[in-house]
Design an enzyme around this catalytic site. Structure first.
Site, PDB file in Angstrom:
ATOM      1  N   ASP A 149      -2.727  -6.100  -6.265  1.00  0.00           N
ATOM      2  CA  ASP A 149      -3.445  -4.846  -6.506  1.00  0.00           C
ATOM      3  C   ASP A 149      -4.921  -4.886  -6.105  1.00  0.00           C
ATOM      4  O   ASP A 149      -5.521  -5.949  -5.982  1.00  0.00           O
ATOM      5  CB  ASP A 149      -3.400  -4.511  -8.003  1.00  0.00           C
ATOM      6  CG  ASP A 149      -2.018  -4.058  -8.462  1.00  0.00           C
ATOM      7  OD1 ASP A 149      -1.042  -4.240  -7.717  1.00  0.00           O
ATOM      8  OD2 ASP A 149      -1.936  -3.522  -9.582  1.00  0.00           O
ATOM      9  N   HIS A 194      -4.019  -9.963  -7.838  1.00  0.00           N
ATOM     10  CA  HIS A 194      -5.048  -9.078  -7.262  1.00  0.00           C
ATOM     11  C   HIS A 194      -5.707  -9.704  -6.033  1.00  0.00           C
ATOM     12  O   HIS A 194      -6.151 -10.853  -6.099  1.00  0.00           O
ATOM     13  CB  HIS A 194      -6.150  -8.794  -8.284  1.00  0.00           C
ATOM     14  CG  HIS A 194      -5.690  -7.946  -9.436  1.00  0.00           C
ATOM     15  ND1 HIS A 194      -4.988  -8.460 -10.486  1.00  0.00           N
ATOM     16  CD2 HIS A 194      -5.834  -6.619  -9.680  1.00  0.00           C
ATOM     17  CE1 HIS A 194      -4.709  -7.489 -11.345  1.00  0.00           C
ATOM     18  NE2 HIS A 194      -5.203  -6.353 -10.883  1.00  0.00           N
ATOM     19  N   HIS A 251      -9.610   4.261  -8.166  1.00  0.00           N
ATOM     20  CA  HIS A 251      -9.464   3.265  -9.238  1.00  0.00           C
ATOM     21  C   HIS A 251     -10.530   3.484 -10.317  1.00  0.00           C
ATOM     22  O   HIS A 251     -11.197   2.543 -10.761  1.00  0.00           O
ATOM     23  CB  HIS A 251      -9.582   1.857  -8.658  1.00  0.00           C
ATOM     24  CG  HIS A 251      -8.882   0.806  -9.478  1.00  0.00           C
ATOM     25  ND1 HIS A 251      -9.494   0.122 -10.501  1.00  0.00           N
ATOM     26  CD2 HIS A 251      -7.616   0.331  -9.443  1.00  0.00           C
ATOM     27  CE1 HIS A 251      -8.631  -0.734 -11.029  1.00  0.00           C
ATOM     28  NE2 HIS A 251      -7.481  -0.622 -10.411  1.00  0.00           N
ATOM     29  N   HIS A 310      -2.226   3.064  -5.535  1.00  0.00           N
ATOM     30  CA  HIS A 310      -2.902   2.590  -6.755  1.00  0.00           C
ATOM     31  C   HIS A 310      -4.125   3.473  -7.030  1.00  0.00           C
ATOM     32  O   HIS A 310      -5.169   2.965  -7.424  1.00  0.00           O
ATOM     33  CB  HIS A 310      -3.289   1.119  -6.584  1.00  0.00           C
ATOM     34  CG  HIS A 310      -3.716   0.431  -7.855  1.00  0.00           C
ATOM     35  ND1 HIS A 310      -3.143   0.687  -9.073  1.00  0.00           N
ATOM     36  CD2 HIS A 310      -4.667  -0.517  -8.083  1.00  0.00           C
ATOM     37  CE1 HIS A 310      -3.730  -0.075 -10.001  1.00  0.00           C
ATOM     38  NE2 HIS A 310      -4.661  -0.800  -9.423  1.00  0.00           N
TER      39      HIS A 310
HETATM   40 ZN   LIG Z   1      -5.973  -2.063 -10.363  1.00  0.00          ZN
END
Ligand SMILES: [Zn+2]
Length: 277
Positions: free
Chosen positions: A76, A222, A131, A127
């Protein structure tokens, strides 16, 4: 999709409280208490990323994928010009495929990198656009704008429209499920996460991800916002080779979400229902 049952029940609590106050005004403290308790419960469900109370939420691959020995590594918060290319090389070295839940505004800043992810056989999914830490405070319109903008940008940059969505930090609210449904997106969270944006010890992150490692798991790492080891290395780069080694030892095959799953709605009574139940 209609509203999740839990959200419908909450609406019923509000309606009942309203009627109670109309019929018996002296009942207002009880009515107010019921509504307040309901709001706390809804907020609690939204703060628990793996809960299904706010709508269909995917935390594992379906049985058919698990039976094939598949697992999904999801990465991510990228793409990140420093970390992502090295992640791609590590994945290639282990013949592994992964799913990148990209922040669309970052993808738009690094379109070539985004296309490279796809070119190497991985999947780019939604995503959100920015964010934002306030994501779970957005109303229906704000959510539709944020997720819709990301969808358009990612489809443009990666050349394929995302099918899956992951909420920033996994935090949600009751308005999210209908918005995802309208955009044709399935919410995907995870089986386990390594907390690799905050934990600096790769062994600790690896142990969290591998606790009970099994076919059908969805793991979260991530490439963006990566914590650094004490030596200054992004944690994901230390964890990935060991994780991919463990997968190989256990006979598990890391595949993209798109490869693990039938397209939503394409299979009658399908794996989606099984995975979401
Ligand atoms: Zn995230």
């Amino acid at each position: 999709m209609t509203m999740p049952a839990y959200v419908k029940a909450s609406a019923a609590v509000h309606a009942a409280a309203g009627i109670a106050v109309l019929v018996a005004p002296a009942a207002w403290p009880w009515a107010l208490g019921a509504v307040a308790a309901n709001h706390l419960a809804l907020t609690g469900a939204g703060l628990w990323p793996r809960s299904r109370w706010l709508g269909r939420n995917w935390t594992r691959l379906p049985e058919a994928a698990a039976a094939r020995g598949e697992i999904a590594i999801t990465i991510d918060d990228g793409p990140d010009p420093e970390v992502t290319p090295r992640v791609l090389d590590l994945l290639d070295a282990h013949a592994a495929r992964a799913t990148f839940f990209a922040i669309a505004s970052a993808a738009a800043r690094h379109p070539a990198l985004c296309r490279e992810i796809v070119r190497r056989g991985h999947s780019v999914q939604n995503h959100s656009d920015r964010h934002s830490h306030a994501f779970s405070l957005l109303g229906p319109r704000g959510l539709a704008r944020e997720i819709g903008a990301a969808q358009a940008r990612l489809a443009d940059v990666a050349g394929v429209a995302p099918r899956y969505f992951r909420a920033p930090a996994g935090l949600r609210n009751p308005f999210l499920a209908p918005v995802l449904d309208r955009l044709g997106l399935q919410l995907v969270s995870w089986t386990r996460r390594g907390y690799d944006t905050v934990r600096r010890d790769p062994d600790d992150v690896l142990a969290r991800l591998c606790k009970g490692l099994a076919a059908g798991d969805i793991l979260l790492l991530h490439d963006g916002n990566a914590a650094r080891t004490p030596a200054g290395q992004p944690v994901v780069l230390s964890v990935l080779p060991a994780l991919l080694g463990r997968c190989a030892d256990a006979g598990l095959r890391p595949v993209t979400l798109t490869d693990a799953l039938p397209a939503p709605g394409s299979v009658p009574g399908d794996a989606w229902a099984a995975a979401s139940s």
